[in-house]
Design a protein around this motif. Sequence first.
Motif, short mmCIF file in Angstrom:
data_model
loop_
_atom_site.label_atom_id
_atom_site.label_comp_id
_atom_site.label_asym_id
_atom_site.label_seq_id
_atom_site.Cartn_x
_atom_site.Cartn_y
_atom_site.Cartn_z
N ASN A 85 -12.25 9.63 -2.59
CA ASN A 85 -11.00 8.90 -2.77
C ASN A 85 -10.12 9.08 -1.53
O ASN A 85 -10.18 10.11 -0.85
N ASP A 86 -9.27 8.09 -1.25
CA ASP A 86 -8.40 8.14 -0.08
C ASP A 86 -7.45 9.33 -0.13
O ASP A 86 -7.03 9.85 0.90
N ARG A 121 -7.28 11.89 2.98
CA ARG A 121 -6.07 12.11 3.78
C ARG A 121 -5.57 13.56 3.68
O ARG A 121 -4.99 14.09 4.64
N TYR A 135 -16.07 4.91 -0.54
CA TYR A 135 -14.68 5.24 -0.27
C TYR A 135 -13.77 4.37 -1.12
O TYR A 135 -13.85 3.14 -1.07
N MET A 141 -8.16 2.95 -0.77
CA MET A 141 -7.50 3.16 0.52
C MET A 141 -6.08 2.61 0.48
O MET A 141 -5.84 1.49 0.05
N LYS A 182 -5.22 -0.67 6.96
CA LYS A 182 -6.53 -0.54 6.31
C LYS A 182 -7.66 -0.95 7.25
O LYS A 182 -8.73 -0.33 7.25
N ARG A 208 -8.19 1.92 9.68
CA ARG A 208 -8.79 3.08 9.02
C ARG A 208 -10.23 2.80 8.60
O ARG A 208 -11.10 3.67 8.71
N THR A 209 -10.49 1.59 8.13
CA THR A 209 -11.85 1.21 7.74
C THR A 209 -12.80 1.33 8.93
O THR A 209 -13.90 1.86 8.81
N PHE A 220 -16.95 0.42 0.81
CA PHE A 220 -15.51 0.50 0.57
C PHE A 220 -15.16 -0.24 -0.73
O PHE A 220 -15.59 -1.38 -0.93
N PRO A 233 -10.67 -3.69 -0.62
CA PRO A 233 -10.98 -3.35 0.77
C PRO A 233 -10.63 -4.49 1.72
O PRO A 233 -10.34 -5.61 1.30
#
Length: 635
Positions: A357-358, A362, A383, A386, A393, A396-397, A413, A417
């Motif tokens: 999980n995001d 993080r 994942y 996000m 996004k 980060r992706t 994702f 996503p």
Amino acid sequence: MRKLCLLFLLIGTYCYAGERKYTVDSPDGKIQLAIIQTDAGELTYQLSVKRKQVIDASALGFKTEDGLTFPFRGWKMGKVTRNKVNSVWKPLWGKRAVVPDKYNEMKLSFVNEAKSSDALEVVARAYNEGVAFRYVSPQDAGSALELTTFNFAGDYTAWFYNGERHNIGPERLTETDGERLPVMTVKAADDLYLAVHEACLDEGEPLKLKSEKGQCLFSVSVKPHLLHAGYQSAWRVVLCGNRPGDLVDSHLLELLNPEPSGDYDFSWVKPGVALWDWRINGAQWEGFHYTMSYPSWERMVDFAAEQGFAYLVLDANWYGPEFEQGSDPVKGDKARDVRKLIQYGKQKGVGIWLYLNDVGGRNYPLEETLKQYGAWGAAGVKYGFMAGDGEEKNTRTKSITEMCARYKLLVDFHDYPVHPYGQMRTWPNAVTREYCKAQLDGHEIFYPKTFVTSVFVNMIAGPIDMNNGMFDLRQGKTTRSDNNQEVPSTVVSEAARTLITFSGATIIPDIPEYYRKYPALLRFLSAQKMPWLESKTLDGEIGEYIVMMRQAEDGVFLVGAATNEESRTLRVRLSFLGKGDYEAEIVEDGENAHYLSNRETIKVSKKKVTRNEVLNIKLAPGGGACIRIGKEIKQ
């Protein structure tokens, strides 16, 4: 001037009073993209398919923060460069083993006569499957808003991606009022379909489109770009086909992305079918109670090994409650069992995916987490959830995808996503993402018509994770913990959808025992050996039905068909077969099958076939059909 115009005519540039027109044609000559510069310096483009104009004069260029548009008056053509490419792409995995990469390219370089440091390039390509154009900024030009529009030549019918809801459409272009998300699939005529999307989104916000009611004009609706030296916009893409299936079968978006960096070896990337522990949680069979824990995981690995399935995906909460700040994605909860399972899977030839999980991504050092997963021997990362706006996004992706590649992890994702934009060519480990409503999450919106719309809209963008293939379709609530509602489908359609949906990880959601209840359908699932040698949409209409053929790595041909809420009989031509005799195992919905009331009845038959054969296949309401064809079909 007359001689000069004649010379321009020979190289695809035309002179008219007050304007110059620069054209690039597809290799087969059926598609033409024209870019026009008026005497005032404004840029527009037009698109014609089979000599029919489908996009009228549409804007190109940018507007600066102080309100100036460019190119405009005083901007002149600096140079026109042309190129032809006739090559092939051989992906590690995709819809086919060999993809033609054939196009004509035109690069237009514009400069501001009053300020030579102001420059802009427009690069346009024409393929047999569609056209694409992008902007390149040779120098720093500050922040600017993209002005690109798509001014359709008629009040066509369109469908749009709609997040985790049923797609928007069919909708007349003049009915659209507000913002829409791509893919935008358009029916311009009975023999002409278009799709608007983007490719190679290196930076910035993912594409959105905007229109006002009563118009056929759609504008790009994204935040201003920072036009730094070397800036390249995403490609603005219009795919073209005679049938909607032509759009589905294309790899044009991938071709507009670069080859992988030489820093990475992707030979370890293997697509395949994956079991999944999320939906088995709570299922019961002859005294065994499935949970998201080691005994059930081991049982699933054994089944995957038995059937030749490549993976088992472990979903949320294996390292603790996924949204809790203190859930450690390396040391939490069942981490020891997971490491043990990965080693067990290796012995059985089954890879283990790990959910992240995001929140955990993080709150803990992300690269260290992914490096640890790689060291454990995990196969991939799913994942989820996000956070951030579209631009955040996207950044980060890309970062997570690259880190996963570094540690030899596949990646999927989920949960709103960034849309696929052909990145699987550059990053073959980016095997799928939930750019759709996963069907078991959406009983309130996911009906048969949703599936046969999504495959002609969402799936054009690239590989999607829809989690089809639930075989427990009994009436009434199930014992599943997370979502115990009935699935509005038939068991044959569920199997067919696993083939139709393009994904580098086909994640199926049920327990082994329900798959074993239907041996012919289980054989169909197990025959989905990737990478595919070939894929072709044999037939289909948006929102109505689809018939997909894919040829497995071992040469076996598989055909899946699915329909909306209406029953229908389809004629399936087998002209894709080679010469000689074949055996076909055909699984159809049983008598009186129905996606709401009689979901689990099937009819199995076998017959000798050749490439000249036409099969008449009957589909129940919400139903499907599965066909397995080989030189020798084994039970």
